[in-house]
Design a protein around this motif. Structure first.
Motif, PDB file in Angstrom:
ATOM      1  N   UNK A 183       0.895  -1.187   0.026  1.00 33.33           N
ATOM      2  CA  UNK A 183      -0.008   0.047  -0.065  1.00 33.33           C
ATOM      3  C   UNK A 183       1.018   1.118  -0.015  1.00 33.33           C
ATOM      4  N   UNK A 184       0.316   2.361  -0.599  1.00 26.70           N
ATOM      5  CA  UNK A 184       1.321   3.601  -0.553  1.00 26.70           C
ATOM      6  C   UNK A 184       1.863   4.034   0.960  1.00 26.70           C
ATOM      7  N   UNK A 185       3.012   4.314   1.023  1.00 29.08           N
ATOM      8  CA  UNK A 185       3.688   5.002   1.955  1.00 29.08           C
ATOM      9  C   UNK A 185       4.413   6.051   1.975  1.00 29.08           C
ATOM     10  N   UNK A 186       4.058   7.310   2.522  1.00 33.30           N
ATOM     11  CA  UNK A 186       4.726   8.488   2.345  1.00 33.30           C
ATOM     12  C   UNK A 186       5.411   8.897   3.505  1.00 33.30           C
ATOM     13  N   UNK A 187       6.816   8.977   3.461  1.00 37.18           N
ATOM     14  CA  UNK A 187       7.533   9.396   4.629  1.00 37.18           C
ATOM     15  C   UNK A 187       8.615  10.578   4.091  1.00 37.18           C
ATOM     16  N   UNK A 188       8.835  11.478   5.238  1.00 39.44           N
ATOM     17  CA  UNK A 188       9.607  12.527   5.070  1.00 39.44           C
ATOM     18  C   UNK A 188      10.571  12.583   6.376  1.00 39.44           C
ATOM     19  N   UNK A 189      11.815  13.143   5.922  1.00 39.91           N
ATOM     20  CA  UNK A 189      12.897  13.467   6.839  1.00 39.91           C
ATOM     21  C   UNK A 189      13.250  12.305   7.745  1.00 39.91           C
ATOM     22  N   UNK A 190      12.660  12.394   9.059  1.00 41.73           N
ATOM     23  CA  UNK A 190      13.250  11.289  10.035  1.00 41.73           C
ATOM     24  C   UNK A 190      12.026  10.046  10.015  1.00 41.73           C
ATOM     25  N   UNK A 191      11.034  10.359   9.230  1.00 47.24           N
ATOM     26  CA  UNK A 191       9.900   9.419   9.177  1.00 47.24           C
ATOM     27  C   UNK A 191      10.244   7.915   8.764  1.00 47.24           C
ATOM     28  N   UNK A 192      11.451   7.525   8.090  1.00 49.17           N
ATOM     29  CA  UNK A 192      11.746   6.198   7.866  1.00 49.17           C
ATOM     30  C   UNK A 192      12.541   5.565   9.134  1.00 49.17           C
ATOM     31  N   UNK A 193      12.557   6.155  10.151  1.00 47.37           N
ATOM     32  CA  UNK A 193      13.070   5.709  11.329  1.00 47.37           C
ATOM     33  C   UNK A 193      12.121   4.524  11.814  1.00 47.37           C
ATOM     34  N   UNK A 194      10.747   4.803  11.580  1.00 44.97           N
ATOM     35  CA  UNK A 194       9.631   3.814  11.890  1.00 44.97           C
ATOM     36  C   UNK A 194       9.849   2.521  10.842  1.00 44.97           C
ATOM     37  N   UNK A 195       9.917   2.936   9.462  1.00 47.40           N
ATOM     38  CA  UNK A 195      10.109   1.642   8.646  1.00 47.40           C
ATOM     39  C   UNK A 195      11.182   0.842   8.939  1.00 47.40           C
ATOM     40  N   UNK A 196      12.387   1.620   9.694  1.00 44.67           N
ATOM     41  CA  UNK A 196      13.567   0.754   9.770  1.00 44.67           C
ATOM     42  C   UNK A 196      13.088  -0.453  10.853  1.00 44.67           C
ATOM     43  N   UNK A 197      12.312   0.002  11.786  1.00 46.67           N
ATOM     44  CA  UNK A 197      11.823  -1.143  12.816  1.00 46.67           C
ATOM     45  C   UNK A 197      10.904  -2.243  12.299  1.00 46.67           C
ATOM     46  N   UNK A 198      10.358  -1.874  10.999  1.00 45.63           N
ATOM     47  CA  UNK A 198       9.259  -2.654  10.293  1.00 45.63           C
ATOM     48  C   UNK A 198      10.113  -3.989   9.793  1.00 45.63           C
ATOM     49  N   UNK A 199      11.878  -3.878   9.526  1.00 50.84           N
ATOM     50  CA  UNK A 199      12.387  -4.551   8.713  1.00 50.84           C
ATOM     51  C   UNK A 199      12.041  -4.845   7.455  1.00 50.84           C
TER      52      UNK A 199
END
Length: 172
Positions: free
Chosen positions: A95-111
Motif C-alpha cells: 500500500x502507498x507509504x509517504x515518509x519524510x525526513x526522520x519518518x523512515x525511522x519507523x520503517x527501519x523497525x518494520x524490517x
C-alpha cells in the motif's frame, strides 16, 4: 478517494505534517491521525493535533495509505510494537507509504527496507543503509510505485506532488 493513516506522536515536525495533510485533503483524500494514545499530540513548534484513533483500535483494512511525518515523532513511534506492526502491514501489502525526513525511522523497525530505494534526513542515512536500503540524495524518490520519501521540509513541494500523483495513479 483514499483514506490515509497519518501516524503521529509528540515532537513531530509541524510543517512536515500540516503541509502534506492539506495537500492530501485539497486533492479530496481523508487523513486520519493514528497515535499511541487518544488525546492531543504537540509538534516541535507548538502545533496541536488531535489523535483520531489509538493504534490498538485502528482498523488497518480501513486505510489505503500511510503517512509518516518527521521530527522526533518517528523515533517515539518505533518504540511501540503495535505501531511498528501497523506500519509493517502497509509495506508488506505494498500500500502507498509517504515518509519524510526522520519518518523512515519507523520503517527501519518494520524490517521491510532491505533492497528498497529511499531518501531521508542526513542523520539517519547510515541507519537506513544498515537496514539494507539503497540511498538516494534527491528531493523525492518513489520506490516500486509504493514508497514515496523525501529528505527535509525544503522538499515538501516535490513530496506532496509525488504522493498525490501516486494516489491518483493507483485510482485512489
Amino acid at each position: 478517494m483514499a483514506k490515509i493513516a497519518a501516524v503521529l506522536a509528540d515532537q513531530f515536525e509541524d510543517i512536515e505534517f500540516t503541509r502534506p495533510k492539506k495537500a492530501y485533503e485539497d486533492a479530496g483524500h481523508t487523513v486520519e491521525v493514528v497515535g499511541l494514545e487518544e488525546g492531543t499530540v504537540t509538534g516541535k513548534h507548538g502545533e496541536q493535533v488531535q489523535v483520531d484513533v489509538k493504534v490498538s483500535n485502528a482498523d488497518y483494512d480501513a486505510y489505503d495509505a500511510l503517512f509518516i511525518a518527521g521530527g522526533f515523532s518517528p523515533d517515539i513511534l518505533r518504540a511501540d510494537d503495535e505501531m511498528v506492526e501497523f506500519a509493517k502491514q502497509f509495506m508488506d501489502d505494498m500500500k502507498p507509504v509517504f515518509t519524510i525526513c526522520h519518518g523512515p525511522q519507523l520503517l527501519i523497525n518494520t524490517k521491510t527496507l532491505d533492497g528498497r530505494d529511499i531518501t531521508g534526513y542526513k542523520s539517519i542515512l547510515v541507519d537506513l543503509e544498515n537496514a539494507g536500503a539503497k540511498l538516494h540524495d534527491t528531493s523525492v524518490f518513489v520506490c516500486q510505485n509504493q514508497l514515496v520519501s523525501s529528505r527535509t521540509p525544503d522538499d515538501l513541494d516535490d513530496f506532496e506532488k509525488a504522493s498525490v500523483e501516486l494516489l491518483q495513479e493507483k485510482g485512489l
